[in-house]
Design a protein around this motif. Structure first.
Motif, short mmCIF file in Angstrom:
data_model
loop_
_atom_site.label_atom_id
_atom_site.label_comp_id
_atom_site.label_asym_id
_atom_site.label_seq_id
_atom_site.Cartn_x
_atom_site.Cartn_y
_atom_site.Cartn_z
N GLY A 283 -14.53 46.29 53.63
CA GLY A 283 -15.00 45.94 52.30
C GLY A 283 -13.93 45.85 51.22
O GLY A 283 -14.25 45.76 50.03
N GLY B 152 -11.92 43.36 50.82
CA GLY B 152 -11.76 41.99 50.34
C GLY B 152 -11.03 41.04 51.28
O GLY B 152 -10.51 40.01 50.83
N LYS B 153 -11.04 41.32 52.60
CA LYS B 153 -10.33 40.43 53.54
C LYS B 153 -10.90 39.01 53.52
O LYS B 153 -10.15 38.04 53.41
CB LYS B 153 -10.38 40.98 54.97
N SER B 154 -12.24 38.91 53.67
CA SER B 154 -12.83 37.56 53.78
C SER B 154 -12.63 36.77 52.50
O SER B 154 -12.30 35.57 52.56
CB SER B 154 -14.34 37.65 54.04
N THR B 155 -12.82 37.43 51.37
CA THR B 155 -12.66 36.75 50.07
C THR B 155 -11.22 36.27 49.91
O THR B 155 -10.95 35.15 49.46
CB THR B 155 -13.03 37.74 48.94
N ARG C 8 -18.81 48.44 46.69
CA ARG C 8 -18.97 47.05 47.15
C ARG C 8 -19.68 47.01 48.50
O ARG C 8 -20.56 46.18 48.71
CB ARG C 8 -17.61 46.36 47.25
N ARG D 29 -23.81 45.68 49.38
CA ARG D 29 -24.23 44.62 50.30
C ARG D 29 -25.56 44.95 50.96
O ARG D 29 -26.24 44.07 51.46
CB ARG D 29 -23.18 44.42 51.43
N THR E 34 -9.66 42.35 40.82
CA THR E 34 -10.40 41.20 40.26
C THR E 34 -10.05 39.96 41.09
O THR E 34 -9.00 39.93 41.75
CB THR E 34 -10.02 40.90 38.79
N1 ATP Z 1 -10.50 40.25 44.34
C1 ATP Z 1 -11.78 40.63 44.22
N2 ATP Z 1 -12.31 40.87 43.00
C2 ATP Z 1 -13.63 41.24 42.87
N3 ATP Z 1 -14.47 41.42 43.92
C3 ATP Z 1 -13.99 41.19 45.15
C4 ATP Z 1 -12.63 40.79 45.38
N4 ATP Z 1 -12.44 40.63 46.70
C5 ATP Z 1 -13.62 40.94 47.29
N5 ATP Z 1 -14.54 41.27 46.38
C6 ATP Z 1 -15.94 41.68 46.66
O1 ATP Z 1 -15.91 42.81 47.51
C7 ATP Z 1 -16.91 42.72 48.52
C8 ATP Z 1 -16.23 42.80 49.90
O2 ATP Z 1 -15.39 41.66 50.07
P1 ATP Z 1 -15.14 40.98 51.48
O3 ATP Z 1 -16.44 40.71 52.15
O4 ATP Z 1 -14.19 39.87 51.24
O5 ATP Z 1 -14.41 42.20 52.22
P2 ATP Z 1 -13.98 42.37 53.72
O6 ATP Z 1 -12.75 43.20 53.70
O7 ATP Z 1 -13.91 41.04 54.39
O8 ATP Z 1 -15.19 43.18 54.27
P3 ATP Z 1 -15.49 43.70 55.81
O9 ATP Z 1 -14.40 44.65 56.17
O10 ATP Z 1 -16.80 44.38 55.71
O11 ATP Z 1 -15.51 42.47 56.66
C9 ATP Z 1 -17.64 41.41 48.28
O12 ATP Z 1 -18.81 41.70 47.55
C10 ATP Z 1 -16.67 40.59 47.44
O13 ATP Z 1 -17.34 39.70 46.57
#
Ligand code: ATP
Ligand code: COD
Length: 197
Positions: free
Chosen positions: A12, A14-17, A138, A142, A175
């Motif tokens: 969580g 933010g990898k995918s984002t 975050r 979800r 952010t």
């Molecule tokens: N730079 C950012 N600024 C604000 N919110 C963010 C940012 N990056 C990610 N988020 C928010 O944080 C949450 C988790 O992001 P994301 O799904 O990209 O994480 P992840 O590391 O891929 O998660 P997982 O490990 O569960 O696969 C989402 O709700 C996303 O909108």
């Protein structure tokens, strides 16, 4: 030559984002969690071996994540067995992506990059990072995991700080604007190094 950039970070963070931001900069992106989704769905390569190990995990011919979470909740050692089935198939998927990708930079979004020793396979590793309170908020927002399930996953991963310390680049995901600026810097730096080489 294609530059191979690993992208990791705790659940969580933010990898995918962040991977999507790399894609917008023209990088080819591969996502380990998405590969697991392909493997689990009807006809996916993980369905038969998972059905053998965990018959209750199969719903409508696919591996059910909800069922898996129940199974792991009852017996945490099940996760090791799941990993033993899934990780070799994920690796195969990554190798075939590498053979077909066509970009100057390929980004590999891999939650367990350091835990599985995959860092050796990349030219550099970037790690997303944010304060733990924000991470928890975050993930829990979800609505796909309870606080207990989140604690269990966090306990299975290397501490977030350690991942960041081991990475070549750290991307702070407080952010979207800040993260995007850092992604642009990383891409520019890699492209410059490739031009200079
Ligand atoms: N730079 C950012 N600024 C604000 N919110 C963010 C940012 N990056 C990610 N988020 C928010 O944080 C949450 C988790 O992001 P994301 O799904 O990209 O994480 P992840 O590391 O891929 O998660 P997982 O490990 O569960 O696969 C989402 O709700 C996303 O909108
Ligand atoms: C535990 C499961 C059922 C949870 O499914 P769910 O849809 O709720 O979450 P999702 O798959 O989106 O994963 C969310 C995050 O949990 C973390 N995570 C997932 N599996 C693991 C694991 N084996 N060890 C540590 N962290 C993990 C990652 O940070 C991942 O990004 C699912 O992740 C799974 O089947 N995991 C085993 C396969 C695996 O190891 N995947 C990791 C990427 S190869």
């Amino acid at each position: 030559m294609m530059f191979l950039l690993g992208l990791t970070g705790s659940i969580g963070m933010g990898k995918s984002t962040t991977a999507e931001m790399f894609a917008q900069m023209g990088c080819a992106v591969w996502d380990a969690d998405a590969a697991v989704h392909r493997l689990y769905r009807q006809g996916g390569a993980a369905v038969a071996p998972m059905a053998k190990a965990f018959p209750d995990a199969i719903v409508d011919g696919a591996v059910s994540r909800a069922a898996l979470k129940t199974i792991i909740g009852q017996d945490p050692s099940a996760l090791k067995v799941i990993e033993g089935i899934v990780h070799p198939l994920v690796l195969q998927d990554r190798k075939s992506f590498m053979e077909s990708a066509n970009a100057d930079i390929a980004v590999f979004d891999i939650p367990l990059l350091f835990e599985t020793g995959a860092e050796r396979e990349f030219d550099a590793v970037a790690c997303v990072f944010v304060a733990e309170e924000i991470q928890r908020q975050r993930v829990l927002d979800r609505g796909t995991m309870t606080a207990e399930q989140l604690d269990m996953i966090i306990a299975k991963q290397l501490p977030a700080r350690e991942k960041a310390d081991r990475a070549d680049f750290v991307i702070v995901t407080d952010t979207l604007e800040h993260a995007r600026a850092q992604v642009e810097d990383v891409v520019k730096q890699i492209r410059k190094d490739m031009d200079d080489a």
